[in-house]
Design a protein around this motif. Structure first.
Motif, short mmCIF file in Angstrom:
data_model
loop_
_atom_site.label_atom_id
_atom_site.label_comp_id
_atom_site.label_asym_id
_atom_site.label_seq_id
_atom_site.Cartn_x
_atom_site.Cartn_y
_atom_site.Cartn_z
N ILE A 11 0.88 -1.19 0.14
CA ILE A 11 0.00 0.14 -0.02
C ILE A 11 0.90 1.11 0.08
CG2 ILE A 11 -1.62 1.25 1.22
CD1 ILE A 11 -2.80 -1.55 2.39
N ILE A 12 2.08 1.08 0.83
CA ILE A 12 3.07 2.41 0.97
C ILE A 12 3.49 2.52 -0.48
CG2 ILE A 12 4.88 3.35 1.97
CD1 ILE A 12 4.19 1.72 4.47
N ALA A 13 3.92 1.55 -1.27
CA ALA A 13 4.59 1.80 -2.72
C ALA A 13 3.66 2.26 -3.51
CB ALA A 13 4.81 0.40 -3.06
N HIS A 14 2.42 1.93 -3.63
CA HIS A 14 1.42 2.55 -4.56
C HIS A 14 1.12 3.83 -4.15
CE1 HIS A 14 0.10 -0.94 -7.05
NE2 HIS A 14 0.42 -1.76 -6.00
N PHE A 15 0.87 4.24 -2.95
CA PHE A 15 0.76 5.89 -2.39
C PHE A 15 1.95 6.66 -2.91
CE2 PHE A 15 -0.99 9.16 -0.39
CZ PHE A 15 0.27 9.83 0.29
N ILE A 16 3.16 6.14 -2.95
CA ILE A 16 4.31 6.82 -3.33
C ILE A 16 4.35 6.86 -4.61
CG2 ILE A 16 6.79 7.02 -3.25
CD1 ILE A 16 6.90 5.36 -0.77
N GLY A 17 4.10 6.07 -5.58
CA GLY A 17 4.08 6.16 -7.09
C GLY A 17 2.76 7.18 -7.33
N HIS A 18 1.59 7.09 -6.86
CA HIS A 18 0.55 7.83 -7.44
C HIS A 18 1.10 9.35 -7.15
CE1 HIS A 18 -3.46 8.96 -8.11
NE2 HIS A 18 -3.42 9.76 -6.87
N TRP A 19 1.50 9.67 -5.83
CA TRP A 19 2.10 11.00 -5.45
C TRP A 19 2.84 11.47 -6.65
CZ3 TRP A 19 6.59 12.79 -3.76
CH2 TRP A 19 6.62 14.27 -3.40
N GLU A 20 3.94 10.68 -7.01
CA GLU A 20 4.91 11.36 -8.02
C GLU A 20 4.39 11.50 -9.36
OE1 GLU A 20 9.16 9.11 -6.22
OE2 GLU A 20 8.22 8.41 -8.08
N PHE A 21 3.37 10.68 -9.61
CA PHE A 21 2.63 10.91 -11.16
C PHE A 21 1.96 12.15 -11.17
CE2 PHE A 21 1.03 9.39 -14.99
CZ PHE A 21 -0.33 9.87 -14.79
N SER A 22 1.34 12.20 -9.92
CA SER A 22 0.36 13.58 -9.88
C SER A 22 1.15 14.75 -9.84
CB SER A 22 -0.48 13.57 -8.54
OG SER A 22 -1.45 12.34 -8.57
N GLU A 23 2.61 14.74 -9.17
CA GLU A 23 3.33 16.02 -9.33
C GLU A 23 3.95 16.33 -10.89
OE1 GLU A 23 7.44 17.55 -7.10
OE2 GLU A 23 6.62 15.59 -6.65
N GLU A 24 4.24 15.28 -11.28
CA GLU A 24 4.59 15.47 -12.80
C GLU A 24 3.59 15.99 -13.57
OE1 GLU A 24 7.57 15.55 -15.84
OE2 GLU A 24 7.76 15.12 -13.59
N THR A 25 2.18 15.46 -13.52
CA THR A 25 1.26 15.83 -14.31
C THR A 25 1.04 17.37 -14.30
OG1 THR A 25 0.02 13.78 -14.21
CG2 THR A 25 -1.15 15.63 -15.01
N ALA A 26 0.97 18.06 -12.91
CA ALA A 26 0.99 19.32 -12.56
C ALA A 26 1.96 19.94 -13.30
CB ALA A 26 0.82 19.58 -11.05
N ARG A 27 3.31 19.49 -13.24
CA ARG A 27 4.29 20.48 -13.61
C ARG A 27 4.26 20.44 -15.18
NH1 ARG A 27 9.00 19.21 -15.93
NH2 ARG A 27 8.66 17.06 -15.56
N LEU A 28 3.94 19.38 -15.95
CA LEU A 28 3.81 19.51 -17.47
C LEU A 28 2.58 20.44 -17.69
CD1 LEU A 28 4.16 15.67 -18.16
CD2 LEU A 28 5.66 17.71 -18.54
N ARG A 29 1.59 20.45 -16.95
CA ARG A 29 0.54 21.20 -17.35
C ARG A 29 0.70 22.87 -17.25
NH1 ARG A 29 -2.96 19.54 -13.80
NH2 ARG A 29 -3.84 18.13 -15.21
N HIS A 30 1.41 23.18 -16.29
CA HIS A 30 2.12 24.48 -16.05
C HIS A 30 3.12 24.68 -17.20
CE1 HIS A 30 3.64 27.97 -14.19
NE2 HIS A 30 4.84 27.89 -14.08
N GLU A 31 4.02 24.02 -17.70
CA GLU A 31 4.83 24.44 -18.61
C GLU A 31 4.03 24.32 -20.11
OE1 GLU A 31 8.83 22.06 -17.11
OE2 GLU A 31 7.78 21.45 -18.76
#
Length: 655
Positions: A11-31
């Motif tokens: 569960i912890i591993a899935h949570f960490i991956g989901h958090w990194e993916f959301s961060e990357e999506t937000a950064r790409l949207r801003h650029e």
């Protein structure tokens, strides 16, 4: 290896991956939003930077190289053309491309074969290529003075023959007098070209020629003429050349070695070549700058073919004492002229299968003014080879060459032009070909040596003139210019782009052709070719043989040659006028052809003075005006006698 992970680790591993993916999506949207905003901005244009290029790259030589000095000389043009170039102003009017293609207009792929330069244009003819002009003026001249003195001692040196130059001038004057057109003025501009052709035809009409020199004349000439007589074929020049210029057969090496006994040495001999001079002028001019299938002339047509050939030779040798001269071939002089006429009908071979349909449009080129195709060539060679020899035994094999000079002028020029299906001329067509050839040889040799037992060859000279004029074009002219030709010419003179008259649609000369290429010249066309060739050789040699060598019987193996000279003129003109059979003229056709051939042989003693006469008496003889009874020499300038004289010594005779 098998590892067991508790459920909370996954569960912890899935949570960490989901958090990194959301961060990357937000950064790409801003650029992406920043990029879209900046793409509407106009960037500031910076000033272009100027880069200066230094084209001069000096090269410093590090090491000194003594004796190496090189300064290239600038190439400069000198002299001027005797004929000013014609100036033709062409005002091209480029056709305009329509904004939209008409569906009713045929496409390029659907056009039948034979359509010339078709593109989609507005209504009206296509503008054809510029015909260009040719003005070729060349003068080639060689002057050589090779008066040698060979003195081996044992005998008195012969006196210098001071009559050589005056006699050469007299012989040259006699040669020039053969040409009835030599007194006419040389054309200096385009307008005087027509006057020159008219003056020549008027001279021919006057019929004031020497009856012994006039070979043939008429409207046209055809065939081969050799020394004033018709011949089936011309003699081969290779078979007539003197012996020094004949190819030598190289003997094949022997397979077996033969043993030779040793000898005391080679037998003493002496060979003298005082002649063997070769003077050659070669010219080949061809003109195909005005190629057409059909030609129409509103003015007159003046056609002219002229060949004038003359050989003047003085070969009177003097042998003092009992000299056993070898039998040498006599001096030969030949004048060979060839006239040919031929017709080609290439235009009919380019037509399509439908021989009833006429052209639907044309490609037209309009020249406002005259059109010039002129080739003017002058070749002249002057050689003085008057040698003085005193021969004596050398006790060995000796070979002396005081002649064997080679001088040659060679020119080959071909004018290539554009082919037109039709050429219309508003003025006069001048079509003239001239070839004037002359050879002058003074070979009066003097040989003294009582009891000389060797071989002497004083003849075997060759003077050869070979000229050929080949005309390719329509043989007959139809009188009267068709009405649609005249209409096209009138439209062109108005300055507008002329449209094709409807008369061409039903013209039988163009049946089966989809399109026409037409050249319209509002002025005259000058098609002039002129070749003038002259060879002058003074080879009056003097040979004195020492009496001591004769008394010792040492002259049996001697060979003395003072002749075997060759003076050769070769000229050919190929004039291509039309490649079809259609020719129309609205004026008068003036056609003349004339052939003049003359052989002038000197008579008497040739003016040679007695070698025992004092030099002062010879000078007194040359200074007496009453001694010249060879006719009027006004306007005749003798060839130069030293290197400081002008190389254009025969300028009054080179026209």
């Amino acid at each position: 290896m098998y590892a067991y992970l508790p459920p909370y680790d996954e569960i912890i591993a899935h949570f960490i991956g989901h958090w990194e993916f959301s961060e990357e999506t937000a950064r790409l949207r801003h650029e992406l939003l920043t990029f879209r905003y900046r793409e509407n901005e106009v960037p500031d244009e910076e000033a272009l930077r100027l880069h200066e290029l230094d084209v001069i790259q000096p090269h410093a030589i590090k090491y000194f190289q003594p004796g190496v000095e090189h300064t290239p000389h600038p190439y400069e043009f000198y002299g001027h053309s005797p004929i000013d170039p014609a100036r033709i102003k062409l005002e091209p009017k480029p056709a305009k491309r329509p904004a939209e293609q008409d569906d009713s207009e045929p496409s390029h792929k659907s056009l039948p074969s034979g359509v010339i330069g078709y593109v989609h244009r507005e209504a009206g003819p296509d503008l054809g290529p510029d015909p260009g002009e040719v003005l070729f003026v060349v003068k080639q001249q060689i002057f050589l003075e090779d008066n040698d003195v060979l003195d081996l001692g044992g005998a008195d040196r012969p006196l210098v023959d001071l009559t050589v130059t005056p006699r050469l001038a007299e012989m040259l004057a006699d040669t020039v007098a053969v040409n009835p057109f030599s007194a006419l003025d040389v054309p200096s501009d385009v307008s005087s070209m027509g006057d020159f052709v008219i003056a020549v035809q008027q001279t021919i009409a006057a019929d004031d020629f020497a009856p012994d020199h006039l070979v043939a004349s008429g409207d046209t000439l055809s065939g081969i003429y050799v020394n004033g007589e018709m011949a089936e074929e011309a003699p081969l020049l290779d078979d007539l050349l003197p012996e020094p210029f004949q190819p030598q057969d190289t003997p094949e090496p022997a397979e077996e070695t033969v043993q030779q006994e040793a000898s005391s040495g080679a037998e003493a001999s002496l060979d003298l070549m005082a002649g063997g001079n070769l003077l050659v002028n070669v010219a080949q001019l061809s003109n195909s700058g005005m190629l057409t299938g059909v030609i129409g002339v509103q003015g007159d047509v003046r056609q002219l073919d002229v060949i004038v050939q003359s050989n003047c030779v003085s070969d009177q040798d003097t042998l003092v004492g009992e000299i056993a001269a070898s039998v040498a071939p006599p001096t030969m002089a030949l004048n060979v002229a060839t006239f040919t006429h031929s017709q080609l009908d290439i235009a009919s071979s380019t037509r399509s299968g439908d021989t009833e349909a006429g052209p639907s449009n044309w490609s037209v080129t309009v020249v406002q003014g005259d059109l010039v195709f002129a080739q003017w060539l002058v070749q002249a060679t002057f050689i003085y080879d008057n040698d003085i020899h005193v021969l004596n035994s050398t006790g060995s094999q000796s070979n002396f060459v005081t002649g064997a000079n080679l001088a040659q002028n060679i020119t080959s020029f071909s004018a290539l032009g554009t082919y037109y299906d039709l050429i219309i001329i508003g003025g006069t067509l001048y079509d003239a070909n001239f070839i004037v050839q002359s050879n002058v040889l003074l070979d009066d040799d003097f040989i003294s040596g009582d009891g000389y037992a060797g071989s002497v060859s004083t003849g075997g000279n060759l003077l050869y003139n070979g000229a050929s004029i080949s005309n390719i074009g329509a043989g007959e002219w139809a009188l009267g210019l068709p009405s649609h030709y005249q209409q096209a010419l009138e439209d062109a003179e108005d300055g507008d782009r002329p449209a094709m008259p409807s008369g061409f649609l039903s013209d039988a000369d163009y049946a089966g052709m989809s399109g026409l290429s037409v050249l319209i010249v509002t002025g005259s066309i000058f098609d002039l070719h002129y070749v003038r060739q002259l060879n002058v050789l003074g080879d009056a040699d003097q040979v004195a043989i020492a009496q001591a060598a004769i008394l010792d019987d040492q002259t049996a193996n001697w060979q003395v040659t003072t002749g075997s000279n060759a003076l050769i003129n070769l000229a050919a003109i190929v004039d291509v006028d039309t490649l079809g059979t259609g020719a129309y003229v609205d004026g008068v056709v003036y056609s003349d052809a004339i052939l003049i051939q003359a052989d002038i042989l000197s008579c008497g003693d040739g003016g040679r003075f007695d070698p025992d006469v004092l030099v002062t008496e010879a000078i007194a003889f040359l200074g007496a005006d009453e001694g010249d009874d060879c006719g009027d020499s006004d306007g005749v300038i003798a060839a130069p006698t030293h290197h400081d004289a002008s190389l254009d010594a025969m300028q009054s005779m080179l026209v």
